[in-house]
Design a protein around this motif. Structure first.
Motif, PDB file in Angstrom:
ATOM      1  N   PHE A  62      49.299  37.570  51.496  1.00  0.00           N
ATOM      2  CA  PHE A  62      50.569  37.863  52.004  1.00  0.00           C
ATOM      3  C   PHE A  62      50.792  37.085  50.955  1.00  0.00           C
ATOM      4  CE2 PHE A  62      54.202  37.126  54.293  1.00  0.00           C
ATOM      5  CZ  PHE A  62      54.527  38.309  54.681  1.00  0.00           C
ATOM      6  N   SER A  63      50.354  35.244  51.892  1.00  0.00           N
ATOM      7  CA  SER A  63      51.178  34.250  50.867  1.00  0.00           C
ATOM      8  C   SER A  63      50.980  34.341  48.848  1.00  0.00           C
ATOM      9  CB  SER A  63      51.118  32.941  51.549  1.00  0.00           C
ATOM     10  OG  SER A  63      48.968  32.660  50.713  1.00  0.00           O
ATOM     11  N   ARG A  64      50.046  35.003  48.289  1.00  0.00           N
ATOM     12  CA  ARG A  64      49.940  35.426  47.430  1.00  0.00           C
ATOM     13  C   ARG A  64      51.173  36.140  46.230  1.00  0.00           C
ATOM     14  NH1 ARG A  64      45.035  34.204  48.083  1.00  0.00           N
ATOM     15  NH2 ARG A  64      44.123  36.509  47.158  1.00  0.00           N
ATOM     16  N   ILE A  97      44.908  44.098  48.091  1.00  0.00           N
ATOM     17  CA  ILE A  97      43.414  43.996  49.708  1.00  0.00           C
ATOM     18  C   ILE A  97      43.973  44.890  51.166  1.00  0.00           C
ATOM     19  CG2 ILE A  97      45.161  42.192  50.887  1.00  0.00           C
ATOM     20  CD1 ILE A  97      41.129  41.895  49.701  1.00  0.00           C
ATOM     21  N   LEU A  98      44.903  45.606  51.191  1.00  0.00           N
ATOM     22  CA  LEU A  98      45.384  45.885  52.399  1.00  0.00           C
ATOM     23  C   LEU A  98      44.443  47.275  51.766  1.00  0.00           C
ATOM     24  CD1 LEU A  98      48.916  46.106  52.542  1.00  0.00           C
ATOM     25  CD2 LEU A  98      46.630  45.410  54.359  1.00  0.00           C
ATOM     26  N   PRO A  99      44.197  48.155  51.115  1.00  0.00           N
ATOM     27  CA  PRO A  99      43.158  49.244  50.556  1.00  0.00           C
ATOM     28  C   PRO A  99      41.436  48.715  51.503  1.00  0.00           C
ATOM     29  CG  PRO A  99      44.184  49.543  48.864  1.00  0.00           C
ATOM     30  CD  PRO A  99      44.744  48.039  49.566  1.00  0.00           C
ATOM     31  N   ASP A 112      42.467  36.373  57.689  1.00  0.00           N
ATOM     32  CA  ASP A 112      42.420  35.269  56.764  1.00  0.00           C
ATOM     33  C   ASP A 112      42.212  36.045  55.170  1.00  0.00           C
ATOM     34  OD1 ASP A 112      42.334  33.327  58.557  1.00  0.00           O
ATOM     35  OD2 ASP A 112      40.016  32.975  58.382  1.00  0.00           O
ATOM     36  N   ILE A 113      42.156  36.994  55.223  1.00  0.00           N
ATOM     37  CA  ILE A 113      42.574  37.711  53.379  1.00  0.00           C
ATOM     38  C   ILE A 113      43.850  38.094  53.717  1.00  0.00           C
ATOM     39  CG2 ILE A 113      41.853  39.826  52.543  1.00  0.00           C
ATOM     40  CD1 ILE A 113      38.962  39.004  53.528  1.00  0.00           C
ATOM     41  N   VAL A 114      44.296  38.880  54.599  1.00  0.00           N
ATOM     42  CA  VAL A 114      46.152  39.737  54.292  1.00  0.00           C
ATOM     43  C   VAL A 114      46.378  38.445  54.434  1.00  0.00           C
ATOM     44  CG1 VAL A 114      47.772  41.398  55.838  1.00  0.00           C
ATOM     45  CG2 VAL A 114      44.352  41.815  55.620  1.00  0.00           C
TER      46      VAL A 114
END
Length: 101
Positions: free
Chosen positions: A42-44, A52-54, A36-38
């Motif tokens: 991604f949508s933003r 957020i990926l790190p 959900d976080i990713v």
């Protein structure tokens, strides 16, 4: 932007590592909805995703030898498949897959 992107990225990376060590590395389930976080990042847009990926990568790497990830949990496999299919060209994801294999 009103914040220093490299600083925020580094803080999130360290937070992800620490949270992974405190939870999944110790066999304690974390109530973190990584997919959900990713998906939300991604949508933003790409800037949020790069931040957020790190966090996600370090969270998973910190716990990759913990009992919760051995064998890989179905939810984690689903997240990894989603990351691989949608974001495999990003360096953080490439490093994550290399270290998890």
């Amino acid at each position: 932007s009103s914040f220093d992107l490299p600083f925020v990225k580094n803080v999130l990376k360290n937070l992800g590592h620490w949270l992974g060590l405190q939870t999944i590395a110790r066999g304690i389930p974390a109530s973190v909805a990584l997919q959900d976080i990713v998906t939300s990042a991604f949508s933003r847009g790409p800037q949020d995703l790069l931040l957020i990926l790190p966090f996600v990568s370090q969270f998973l790497l910190a716990g990759c030898h913990g009992s919760l990830l051995q064998p890989l949990h179905p939810d984690l496999l689903s997240l990894l498949a989603w990351l691989h299919n949608g974001l495999r060209s990003m360096l953080e994801i490439e490093i994550l897959f290399k270290l998890l294999s």
